[in-house]
Design a protein around this motif. Structure first.
Motif, PDB file in Angstrom:
ATOM      1  N   ALA A 727      43.277  47.954  74.285  1.00 44.83           N
ATOM      2  CA  ALA A 727      43.104  46.511  74.463  1.00 44.83           C
ATOM      3  C   ALA A 727      41.633  46.140  74.354  1.00 44.83           C
ATOM      4  N   LEU A 732      45.768  45.757  69.481  1.00 42.18           N
ATOM      5  CA  LEU A 732      46.883  45.308  70.301  1.00 42.18           C
ATOM      6  C   LEU A 732      48.228  45.786  69.786  1.00 42.18           C
ATOM      7  N   VAL A 765      47.103  43.949  78.235  1.00 40.06           N
ATOM      8  CA  VAL A 765      47.280  43.410  76.868  1.00 40.06           C
ATOM      9  C   VAL A 765      47.165  41.898  76.886  1.00 40.06           C
TER      10      VAL A 765
END
Length: 915
Positions: A727, A732, A765
């Motif tokens: 992250a 991602l 995230v």
């Protein structure tokens, strides 16, 4: 008590409670108090007494000391002379002339004028001398070996003691057990405390040998030293010096006697009447001798005389030496022929075939196949009962008495198997290396190859070579094939962390072959299956139940599925279940004397402490390990040190231990150690702000376990940390893939740690994908709560740190401050200094801060010190603020340092001056 001088620090081991009591006694308010230390010779009375003198002097007391002596009990006033040796004539000049003269004559400082002074005059002079001295400074009268005080000194001191209750003179006395001497009885009218010194604990015995002699013994040898010396520090040190000079003990070998003890006790044993000495020797040679047997070995009155002389005691109906050293001396002083003759007599009295065979073996000095066969049967029976050392001794005698015939190969292999179970790897290698060429090809040689991996090997490649040789030599033998495949499968699972599905298939294949091979193979196959099933994320309770239901020889704890179950509890975050099970198994390993099992179970408890964040417990276990001689070729110790350093937030130390682990893992071929080292280095890289390095290391672990079929997400718990690194790098998609697999596995396994990890991943995230959304903060708060409910404090603190960052980005300043303050407090409480520093730095970035109080107090510190200044106790503050008492203590400590105060009174005054 913490004030021990450097000179005494090495002496005072295992006496923490006694030292604390001594410190409290010497820290009193100046009132007249007395303390008596009692204990057997060599138990440490003088050491503790000397520590008291040293502490008293450093606390400003004047010490008058003397030591009684058996050689001086008839010397008049010997103790008074020592006691007042440092008291000058000018200090005694305040005494009336008759008292001064009487005292100086008694001290041999003046010539008598006419008849010798009366004892009463000396006693009065002593009384007033002590009163004069205590008027100038606090006074401690200290006497060691009180039982040997000469009569004149004892009378004078008792006279003075009865009259000193109003003065602030303390007495520190040490003596052997027995009736209280006159001085002690005289002091009973004032506050009198007693410390009775017993034997050292097993742990304290280990520390004495390590710290005094630099001697580190295997745990089974240490226990034998402890049992032989009964934890007497003097005997422990003397035996330790002898062991340091000659090397460790073999199974069945007596603890060697130092010359000093041999000479003292040997004279006493040799002075015994012949019948009594014979009976003492018989008890030394047999642990199963009863009082009824004494009549078979000597005249009726020999037992009564042995008891009266303090050589034997009757425990119920069983006879035992009054001290284990008496037995050792009796054997060392007996001729070989005398011992053989007595063994023959004891064989007739033996309660079972094992004991009978052993006595006959000890009486034999030539080959005897019939006796050898009896010994081999007895060894097998002992092994089935789990009495491993006894099995080794019996099997050694069986092999010694066996002619060079067809039976010899089987007895070599049986002895090697018993040595494996007893934790003697070097002896396994020595025995089989010497005998391998003489073993017939085929199953016999294959069984040797199956045993050699448990010997002294250097690498996993060597282990797998032996197992491959066993498969080749074993041919179509189903038991050998199943065992070899099972060994290779468990090696795949626990060393290479590879081919987990294939390992499960091999375990099931071995299990299918068990009806043809017997219960021992079935139990082993269940153990292998437990590892494969657990690493694949499956339950093992049914395997443990099946294992317990299979009768057969008692397996070593290393091959119990319950050990795997304890690991699985740790992986799942089921902390209390893991702790209870692993502690029970550790105690059992210690009780059974299984050295390698003890090493592995201590490792598992250390791993549990590392998961929880209990760095103190982990460090204690590792320190004990470092001070022991139980070593293995794997880098298990080093990788735990790396994980501990990462948890404490020490990147450089983590890197050093990780490098050492990786080097050892490469040499030995252990991938489990390698993966854990990479995990530790990855966590430390996150702290150091190196997300790319963290991602590289953690991804290696994640991909390896995924590829090899490790579906238990907590076995190598890297997913949340890998997601954090990815992250931060903005990767991602990959982070999402990791999170999705963790979520799927957690759902399939109903995994407590996994569920909390998914929450943390989602929050991490979300912080990157939408930094101003509320969702990530909610996920991180829920993750912190879930980790806290499981007792995983380090994971909770890290989630709070991430939560504080999320709240700061949302400009929720108060919530961010609260979360980060909690993270700081919890990291401080854990001892995670590097992580606490990072949390403080993050706290410093929080906008909209309220002005801090003087000294730079944080918001949490300010709230706690205000409540403390209002008079609330730490428990009340903790309840009021919904934090732990330890958190309150940590915050107060930091606040005191910042404000420059040392008490709550000073704190209240400081806050009133600077609100």
């Amino acid at each position: 008590m913490t004030e021990t001088s450097p000179e005494q620090a090495w002496q005072i081991v295992g006496r923490e409670a006694e030292l604390s009591a001594l410190g409290e006694f010497l820290g009193s308010d100046g009132s007249a108090r007395s303390l008596v230390i009692s204990g057997a010779p060599g138990i440490g009375k003088t050491t503790l007494w000397e520590a008291g003198l040293d502490l008293a002097r450093r606390r400003g007391l004047r010490v008058l000391s003397a030591r009684g002596s058996g050689a001086e009990t008839r010397l008049s006033s010997a103790a008074l002379i020592d006691l007042l040796d440092g008291v000058g004539r000018d200090e005694l000049a305040v005494l009336p002339a008759p008292q001064l003269h009487a005292l100086e004559v008694a001290l041999f400082r003046a010539e008598p004028r006419g008849a010798l002074p009366e004892a009463h005059a000396v006693a009065v002079g002593l009384l007033n001398a002590l009163r004069s001295l205590v008027g100038r400074e606090p006074l401690l009268v200290a006497i060691d070996d009180l039982q040997w005080l000469d009569g004149a000194s004892a009378d004078a001191l008792a006279f003075a003691a009865r009259r000193l209750d109003a003065e602030g003179i303390s007495f520190l006395l040490a003596r052997r057990p027995g009736p209280a001497p006159a001085l002690e009885r005289a002091l009973e009218a004032r506050p009198l405390e007693r410390i009775s010194l017993g034997q050292l604990s097993l742990g304290a015995t280990r520390r004495v040998l390590s710290e005094r002699l630099g001697l580190v013994l295997p745990r089974n040898v240490l226990r034998r030293v402890f049992e032989t010396t009964l934890g007497n520090p003097l005997f422990v040190l003397e035996v330790g010096r002898t062991l340091a000079a000659r090397g460790s003990l073999a199974i069945g070998e007596d603890v060697p006697l130092p010359d000093t003890i041999e000479e003292v006790l040997g004279v006493r044993v040799e002075a015994l009447p012949a019948e009594v000495r014979r009976l003492v020797l018989a008890v030394a040679l047999s642990a199963d001798l009863h009082s009824s047997h004494a009549r078979e070995l000597g005249p009726p009155d020999a037992l009564d005389e042995a008891v009266d002389l303090g050589m034997l005691v009757i425990d119920g109906d069983r006879l035992r030496p009054a001290h284990p050293l008496f037995a050792t001396v009796a054997k060392s002083r007996a001729r070989a022929g005398e011992q053989r003759s007595l063994h023959l007599a004891l064989a007739e009295l033996a309660p079972d075939e094992e004991s009978r065979a052993l006595h006959l073996a000890l009486a034999a000095d030539g080959l005897d196949e019939e006796l050898a066969a009896s010994l081999a049967d007895a060894a097998a029976t002992a092994a089935a009962r789990g009495v491993r050392d006894e099995a080794v001794v019996l099997a050694e005698h069986a092999l010694r008495l066996t002619p060079a015939d067809d039976e010899r190969s089987g007895r070599v292999l049986a002895l090697a198997a018993y040595l494996v179970a007893a934790g003697e790897p070097q002896r396994v290698t020595d025995l089989l290396s010497a005998e391998l060429d003489s073993l017939p090809p085929g199953p016999s040689r294959a069984r040797a190859f199956l045993l050699l991996p448990d010997g002294a090997v250097d690498s996993n490649d060597e282990i797998r070579t032996y197992l491959t040789e066993a498969l080749s030599e074993g041919g179509s033998d189903p038991a050998i094939k199943a065992r070899a495949l099972g060994e290779l499968a468990v090696n795949d699972a626990t060393i290479l962390v590879a081919r987990i599905r294939e390992a499960e298939a091999s375990a099931l294949e071995a299990l299918a072959a068990a009806p043809l091979a017997g219960p021992d193979l079935e139990r082993f196959a269940l153990y292998v299956l437990a590892w494969a099933r657990a690493l694949r994320g499956g339950p093992v309770d049914d395997i443990c139940e099946s294992f317990a239901a299979v009768s057969g020889a008692e397996s070593a704890l290393t091959e119990w599925p319950e050990r795997v179950a304890g690991q699985r509890f740790t992986w799942r975050g089921e902390v209390e279940q893991a702790r209870a099970l692993l502690q029970r198994l550790l105690a059992l390993a210690d009780e059974r004397g299984e050295s390698y099992s003890y090493v592995l179970l201590r490792l598992h408890l250390c791993q549990l402490a590392l998961r929880v964040g209990d760095w103190t417990a982990a460090a204690r276990l590792l320190d004990e390990w470092a001070q022991s001689s139980e070593r293995v070729m794997w880098s298990m110790y080093e990788r735990c040190r790396a994980l501990l350093a990462a948890g404490r937030g020490l990147p450089e130390e983590t890197a050093r231990w990780a490098a050492e682990t990786l080097a050892g893992a490469e040499t030995a071929g252990n991938r489990w150690d390698r993966l854990e080292a990479l995990r530790a280095r990855g966590v430390a890289s996150l702290l150091a702000g190196e997300p790319q390095q963290a991602a590289d290391d953690l991804r290696t672990v994640w991909e390896h376990t995924r590829r090899e079929g490790v579906d238990e997400p907590g076995a190598f718990p890297v997913a949340p940390d890998l997601v954090e690194a990815l992250a931060e790098l903005g990767q991602l998609d990959e982070a999402g893939t990791v999170m999705e697999r963790l979520e799927r596995l957690s759902e399939e396994q109903q995994h407590p740690w996994g569920f909390a990890g998914v929450k943390r991943c989602a929050g991490l995230v979300g912080l990157v994908s939408d930094r101003y959304a509320e969702g990530p903060a909610t996920e991180l708060a829920e993750a912190a709560a879930a980790y806290g409910a499981l007792g995983l404090r380090f994971d909770r603190a890290r989630s709070l740190l991430s939560l504080g960052r999320a709240q700061r980005r949302l400009r929720k300043w108060a919530l961010a401050r609260s979360s980060l303050d909690q993270a700081v407090a919890e990291f401080d409480e854990l001892g995670s200094s590097g992580w606490a520093e990072q949390a403080r730095a993050e706290r410093g970035r929080v906008g909209g801060r309220r002005p801090q109080t003087g000294g730079g107090l944080t918001e949490s510190e300010r709230r706690i010190v205000e409540l403390a200044a209002d008079g609330l106790a730490n428990k009340e503050i903790a309840r009021s603020l919904f934090v732990s008492v330890r958190t309150v203590e940590v915050h107060l400590k930091h606040a005191y340092e910042k404000l420059g105060v040392r008490s709550r009174t000073q704190l209240a005054r400081r806050l009133s001056e600077h609100p």
